[in-house]
Design an enzyme around this catalytic site. Structure first.
Site, mmCIF file in Angstrom:
data_model
loop_
_atom_site.group_PDB
_atom_site.id
_atom_site.type_symbol
_atom_site.label_atom_id
_atom_site.label_comp_id
_atom_site.label_asym_id
_atom_site.label_seq_id
_atom_site.Cartn_x
_atom_site.Cartn_y
_atom_site.Cartn_z
ATOM 1 N N ASP A 13 0.930 -1.168 0.071
ATOM 2 C CA ASP A 13 -0.078 0.057 -0.030
ATOM 3 C C ASP A 13 0.791 1.344 0.012
ATOM 4 O OD1 ASP A 13 -2.078 -1.756 0.209
ATOM 5 O OD2 ASP A 13 -2.804 -1.089 2.260
ATOM 6 N N ASP A 63 11.473 3.247 12.921
ATOM 7 C CA ASP A 63 10.691 2.237 13.282
ATOM 8 C C ASP A 63 9.429 2.392 14.290
ATOM 9 O OD1 ASP A 63 11.772 -1.141 13.595
ATOM 10 O OD2 ASP A 63 10.044 -0.483 14.710
ATOM 11 N N SER A 134 -8.424 -2.897 9.829
ATOM 12 C CA SER A 134 -8.472 -4.244 9.137
ATOM 13 C C SER A 134 -9.656 -4.801 9.180
ATOM 14 C CB SER A 134 -7.360 -5.156 9.523
ATOM 15 O OG SER A 134 -7.542 -6.033 8.850
ATOM 16 N N GLU A 136 -9.853 -7.935 9.639
ATOM 17 C CA GLU A 136 -9.489 -8.947 10.437
ATOM 18 C C GLU A 136 -9.990 -8.722 11.789
ATOM 19 O OE1 GLU A 136 -7.574 -12.184 10.527
ATOM 20 O OE2 GLU A 136 -8.398 -11.854 8.419
ATOM 21 N N TYR A 158 -2.962 -10.663 15.462
ATOM 22 C CA TYR A 158 -2.845 -9.394 14.722
ATOM 23 C C TYR A 158 -4.198 -8.626 14.593
ATOM 24 C CZ TYR A 158 -3.597 -6.989 10.071
ATOM 25 O OH TYR A 158 -3.527 -5.986 9.183
ATOM 26 N N ARG A 200 -1.052 -13.805 -4.045
ATOM 27 C CA ARG A 200 0.121 -13.798 -4.827
ATOM 28 C C ARG A 200 1.070 -15.341 -4.895
ATOM 29 N NH1 ARG A 200 4.595 -10.105 -5.831
ATOM 30 N NH2 ARG A 200 4.842 -10.833 -7.841
HETATM 31 P P1 NAP Z 1 2.812 -4.990 3.880
HETATM 32 O O1 NAP Z 1 3.022 -5.160 2.291
HETATM 33 O O2 NAP Z 1 2.908 -6.159 4.650
HETATM 34 O O3 NAP Z 1 3.574 -3.801 4.311
HETATM 35 C C1 NAP Z 1 3.861 -3.436 5.700
HETATM 36 C C2 NAP Z 1 4.705 -2.222 5.909
HETATM 37 O O4 NAP Z 1 4.904 -2.217 7.294
HETATM 38 C C3 NAP Z 1 6.240 -2.693 5.241
HETATM 39 O O5 NAP Z 1 6.793 -1.403 4.687
HETATM 40 C C4 NAP Z 1 7.211 -2.952 6.400
HETATM 41 O O6 NAP Z 1 8.567 -2.693 6.269
HETATM 42 C C5 NAP Z 1 6.487 -2.037 7.314
HETATM 43 N N1 NAP Z 1 6.806 -2.198 8.919
HETATM 44 C C6 NAP Z 1 6.969 -3.628 9.394
HETATM 45 N N2 NAP Z 1 7.289 -3.613 10.647
HETATM 46 C C7 NAP Z 1 7.512 -2.213 10.982
HETATM 47 C C8 NAP Z 1 8.077 -1.600 12.031
HETATM 48 N N3 NAP Z 1 8.368 -2.134 13.209
HETATM 49 N N4 NAP Z 1 8.140 -0.280 11.882
HETATM 50 C C9 NAP Z 1 8.024 0.469 10.889
HETATM 51 N N5 NAP Z 1 7.431 -0.035 9.448
HETATM 52 C C10 NAP Z 1 7.266 -1.466 9.805
HETATM 53 O O7 NAP Z 1 1.185 -4.558 4.139
HETATM 54 P P2 NAP Z 1 0.220 -3.908 3.187
HETATM 55 O O8 NAP Z 1 -0.434 -5.117 2.460
HETATM 56 O O9 NAP Z 1 0.807 -2.594 2.493
HETATM 57 O O10 NAP Z 1 -0.855 -3.238 4.203
HETATM 58 C C11 NAP Z 1 -0.660 -1.773 4.742
HETATM 59 C C12 NAP Z 1 -1.359 -1.594 6.119
HETATM 60 O O11 NAP Z 1 -2.652 -2.102 5.837
HETATM 61 C C13 NAP Z 1 -0.949 -2.632 7.169
HETATM 62 O O12 NAP Z 1 -0.909 -1.888 8.267
HETATM 63 C C14 NAP Z 1 -1.917 -3.764 7.201
HETATM 64 O O13 NAP Z 1 -1.877 -4.349 8.261
HETATM 65 C C15 NAP Z 1 -2.990 -2.921 6.782
HETATM 66 N N6 NAP Z 1 -4.280 -3.775 5.840
HETATM 67 C C16 NAP Z 1 -3.559 -4.355 4.741
HETATM 68 C C17 NAP Z 1 -4.891 -5.154 4.109
HETATM 69 C C18 NAP Z 1 -4.317 -5.861 3.068
HETATM 70 O O14 NAP Z 1 -5.231 -6.512 2.608
HETATM 71 N N7 NAP Z 1 -3.416 -5.407 2.285
HETATM 72 C C19 NAP Z 1 -5.921 -5.137 4.578
HETATM 73 C C20 NAP Z 1 -6.233 -4.563 5.859
HETATM 74 C C21 NAP Z 1 -5.254 -3.774 6.425
HETATM 75 P P3 NAP Z 1 9.402 -3.690 5.531
HETATM 76 O O15 NAP Z 1 9.318 -3.578 3.971
HETATM 77 O O16 NAP Z 1 11.022 -3.235 6.170
HETATM 78 O O17 NAP Z 1 9.132 -5.186 6.049
HETATM 79 O O1 F7E Z 2 -5.017 -15.378 3.860
HETATM 80 C C1 F7E Z 2 -6.181 -18.737 3.593
HETATM 81 C C2 F7E Z 2 -5.891 -18.337 5.021
HETATM 82 O O2 F7E Z 2 -2.748 -14.815 4.221
HETATM 83 C C3 F7E Z 2 -6.018 -15.285 3.040
HETATM 84 C C4 F7E Z 2 -3.491 -9.189 5.356
HETATM 85 O O3 F7E Z 2 -3.404 -8.288 4.441
HETATM 86 O O4 F7E Z 2 -5.973 -9.524 4.705
HETATM 87 C C5 F7E Z 2 -4.617 -10.239 4.776
HETATM 88 O O5 F7E Z 2 -4.930 -11.298 5.742
HETATM 89 C C6 F7E Z 2 -6.875 -16.667 3.469
HETATM 90 C C7 F7E Z 2 -6.909 -17.110 4.983
HETATM 91 O O6 F7E Z 2 -4.749 -12.927 3.958
HETATM 92 C C8 F7E Z 2 -2.982 -20.266 2.319
HETATM 93 O O7 F7E Z 2 -6.001 -19.380 5.957
HETATM 94 C C9 F7E Z 2 -4.967 -20.942 2.312
HETATM 95 O O8 F7E Z 2 -8.151 -17.471 5.211
HETATM 96 O O9 F7E Z 2 -3.700 -13.983 2.144
HETATM 97 P P1 F7E Z 2 -3.987 -14.296 3.410
HETATM 98 P P2 F7E Z 2 -5.457 -12.737 5.523
HETATM 99 O O10 F7E Z 2 -5.170 -13.650 6.431
HETATM 100 O O11 F7E Z 2 -6.876 -12.400 5.118
HETATM 101 C C10 F7E Z 2 -6.382 -8.697 6.163
HETATM 102 C C11 F7E Z 2 -7.442 -7.842 5.560
HETATM 103 C C12 F7E Z 2 -5.276 -7.930 6.659
HETATM 104 O O12 F7E Z 2 -5.306 -6.977 7.432
HETATM 105 C C13 F7E Z 2 -3.989 -8.674 6.752
HETATM 106 O O13 F7E Z 2 -2.799 -7.756 7.145
HETATM 107 O O14 F7E Z 2 -6.151 -17.526 2.679
HETATM 108 N N1 F7E Z 2 -5.074 -19.764 2.843
HETATM 109 N N2 F7E Z 2 -3.700 -21.328 2.068
HETATM 110 C C14 F7E Z 2 -3.811 -19.169 3.003
HETATM 111 N N3 F7E Z 2 -3.047 -18.102 3.497
HETATM 112 C C15 F7E Z 2 -1.662 -18.036 3.211
HETATM 113 N N4 F7E Z 2 -1.162 -16.761 3.553
HETATM 114 N N5 F7E Z 2 -0.917 -19.070 2.675
HETATM 115 C C16 F7E Z 2 -1.685 -20.224 2.498
HETATM 116 O O15 F7E Z 2 -0.859 -21.208 1.788
#
Ligand code: NAP
Ligand code: F7E
Length: 349
Positions: A13, A63, A134, A136, A158, A200
């Site tokens: 993001d 951090d 989130s 979650e 989380y 992914r």
């Molecule tokens: P991401 O790709 O996992 O990126 C996480 C970022 O946080 C990376 O830049 C990471 O740095 C940084 N980070 C980790 N630990 C840190 C620390 N101690 N201090 C400062 N930065 C730190 O996540 P994303 O998918 O872009 O998501 C962005 C935000 O939205 C997160 O807060 C996630 O929990 C939330 N979110 C994501 C989703 C989704 O589906 N993607 C949905 C709902 C909410 P490094 O590169 O150094 O690891």
């Molecule tokens: O899993 C199932 C797993 O890890 C999605 C984060 O961005 O979205 C993300 O969390 C589903 C789950 O995402 C595998 O059990 C099956 O039910 O891609 P995920 P997540 O857990 O939904 C929320 C909104 C966030 O906020 C989080 O930061 O897929 N699943 N097989 C698997 N998941 C993973 N990772 N790997 C597997 O092999």
């Protein structure tokens, strides 16, 4: 020119948001963690000519667990907008590292909110704050679909840490009259998605299988259902939240959910492959407690922010599959030329 400050700028993001803010003319400051390898790949295309006198993208080491560093950065940069995207964002990993996850996601939010409160006082101006909450937090869902008013029932360390961050953000809004918004974002993906998240992992594996670089794809629970959207759309919603007259909480989602199994079918069908021949279940990927289904109702975001998702999950699957087929082709070329690509065989959670 407005100034933005982003934690998590190196993540999925963070890179899309930076791209969009730079295009709007913002100066963007990002927090980067020191790592033993390069962790700025997703920002590479945004780097400017180093001879340019005042490049609009500036990176700072820091951090979320280091509150004094955050306070110093906010005080000196005096941003107009702060986006807190930094997190240990992997749900499965949060069961292995609950304390680290809470330190970053929960206490890290506390550190940043304090830094912003202090920064507002010293700069004598309002700093608008975005908190990455989130879906979650809904965990074991209490109603379908989920809205801004649905009660939370997190099912992982989380999710629990995100609930803390959510309520603390609201508390700072109410206690200190801060312009602080909570974006309750449902799963959003892209070709820049981390390779250990399921979408992914599937698109990477399917591209490699298609080109004979991998034989099997090991997954966990295929029945979990998610509301998957495109990350580029979702960061636009974050920005829109901070442009409103009043701060609020918003669900950002597509309003459609499908199981992991169906996402696999979409990707393997794109490659003309039968997923059943390649996918095997590995219980290591099961979680101690699972979130079975998430489905968001984005009505408020549509009405108040004028936000709309532009990409269906079917389009998203193809976008990611096409991108990862290109990566697999590059890898195939290296293999055919006799290069050792064993470092590309990654381990995941
Ligand atoms: P991401 O790709 O996992 O990126 C996480 C970022 O946080 C990376 O830049 C990471 O740095 C940084 N980070 C980790 N630990 C840190 C620390 N101690 N201090 C400062 N930065 C730190 O996540 P994303 O998918 O872009 O998501 C962005 C935000 O939205 C997160 O807060 C996630 O929990 C939330 N979110 C994501 C989703 C989704 O589906 N993607 C949905 C709902 C909410 P490094 O590169 O150094 O690891
Ligand atoms: O899993 C199932 C797993 O890890 C999605 C984060 O961005 O979205 C993300 O969390 C589903 C789950 O995402 C595998 O059990 C099956 O039910 O891609 P995920 P997540 O857990 O939904 C929320 C909104 C966030 O906020 C989080 O930061 O897929 N699943 N097989 C698997 N998941 C993973 N990772 N790997 C597997 O092999």
């Amino acid at each position: 020119m407005k100034t933005a400050f982003i934690t998590g700028i190196t993540g999925q993001d963070g890179s899309y948001l930076t791209e969009q803010l730079l295009a709007k003319g913002y100066e963007v400051h990002g927090v980067v963690r020191r790592a033993s390898t390069f962790n700025t790949d997703r920002l590479e295309h945004l780097y400017q000519d180093p001879h340019q006198p005042n490049p609009p993208l500036k990176l700072h080491y820091g951090d979320l667990t280091d509150g004094s560093r955050l306070a110093g950065l906010i005080r000196s940069i005096q941003p107009d907008e702060v986006y807190n995207l930094g997190a240990q964002s992997h749900v499965r990993v949060s069961f292995d590292q609950p304390i680290d996850t809470a330190n970053i996601v929960a206490l890290g939010t506390s550190n940043l909110l304090e830094a912003v409160r202090d920064g507002q006082q010293s700069a004598g101006k309002q700093i608008r704050y975005y908190q990455a909450c989130s879906s979650e937090m809904f965990g074991k869902v209490q109603e379908v679909p989920q809205t801004e008013r649905t009660p939370f029932y997190p099912r992982s360390p989380y999710g629990c840490a995100k609930v803390f961050g959510h309520w603390l953000t609201i508390n700072y809004r109410e206690s200190y009259d801060m312009f602080a918004c909570c974006g309750i974002l449902f799963n959003h993906e892209s070709p820049r998605r981390g390779e250990t998240f399921v979408t992914r992992k599937i698109t990477r594996a399917a591209g490699r299988i298609k080109l004979g670089l991998q034989e099997k794809l090991y997954l966990g629970n295929l029945d979990a259902q998610r509301d998957w959207g495109f990350a580029g759309d979702y960061v636009d919603a974050m920005w829109r939240m901070l442009q409103q007259d009043e701060p609020d909480n918003y669900v950002v989602a597509t309003g459609k959910m499908i199981p992991v199994r169906r996402f696999c079918e979409l990707v393997f069908e794109f490659h003309g492959l039968d997923p059943e021949q390649y996918i095997e279940i590995d219980p290591r990927y099961f979680r101690p407690t699972e979130v079975d289904e998430l489905l968001g109702d984005p009505t408020l975001a549509k009405q108040k922010l004028g936000w709309e998702p532009t990409t269906t999950v079917e389009q998203l699957a193809v976008m990611m599959a096409e991108h990862d087929l290109e990566l697999a082709k590059q890898e195939r070329t290296l293999v055919d030329a006799g290069h050792d690509v064993s470092s590309l065989n990654r381990h995941d959670q």
